[in-house]
Design an enzyme around this catalytic site. Sequence first.
Site: not given
Length: 315
Positions: A11, A14, A17, A137, A180, A141, A167, A165, A108-110
């Site tokens: 990645g 991105g 990355g 998602y 987002h 993760k 980004l 958190t 991710s924090s999710c």
Amino acid sequence: MEHNSKIYIAGHRGMVGSAIWRALTAKGYTNLIGRTSAELDLKNQQTVKDFFNSEKPEVVIDAAARVGGILANSEYPYQFLMENLQIQNNLIDTAHKTEVEKFIFLGSSCIYPKLAPQPLKEEYLLTGSLEPTNEWYAIAKIAGVKACEAIRKQFGKDYVSLMPTNLYGIHDNFDLKTSHVLPAMIRKFHEAKMNSEPVELWGSGTPMREFLHVDDMADAVVFALENKLPEHLYNIGTGKDLTIKELAETIQKVVGHKGEILWDDSKPDGTPRKLMNVDKMKTAGWKASIDLEEGIKTTYKWFLKNSENYKQIKL
């Protein structure tokens, strides 16, 4: 870690990355490798195996994922679940089977429960139900985190998971259908400024959110690369949050929009609060350094410079 060690960044084009690539280059790492999705389909197990057998990376940093906001997660649940599972499973399993000793998995924090105590600690993982708007998602993760933990436990390899958190930063996604909240706000306030219009935003503005500049995230990855962290899972954040309303007002100030902000509370708010406890990473020796308003300023400058030719902005 030697500066000529072969490091594969999945990645690498991105937002995350590319920030990691810049950070490693700035620190003198000279043997970085990356492939675009057109060159290497990470969802294809055999293709990934062939790549690893040919290139023989010594370190793998997994910054590859299908990502998006509430709208994208709600409309494409299967893709968010399955494609992320395919990508990370192929990378983690192939890295393990080709004797890659160091693997950094980014999530991710999710991954944490919707109503977990705040601020979120690493040990809260799997202690409650997820936020429904991004559970697809998150489940993927979580599987990646547990796979890295299992390899670490069973085989003693240095596989570590870093959970950032929210980004933001340069090379962010400004497409209003898939972006987002922070980049979406930058674009909305910019367009409203150009058209002398009010800005309409989703929700009530009351949820609390934490934001980390992508260059800070990249710095945390470099830290994890250069140090053998004692545990398998670390939160990466600032340890500070603000309301979505405060975020909107900060972005409005940076952009220079003078109109009204209208809140559509018929739209979902998402998780009420999502603040990371970053004590473990601080104890290990790393903390964030980029101020939110300054980070938004640099992001907006990049947005203005690239709005006509960056593929995801689509102005």
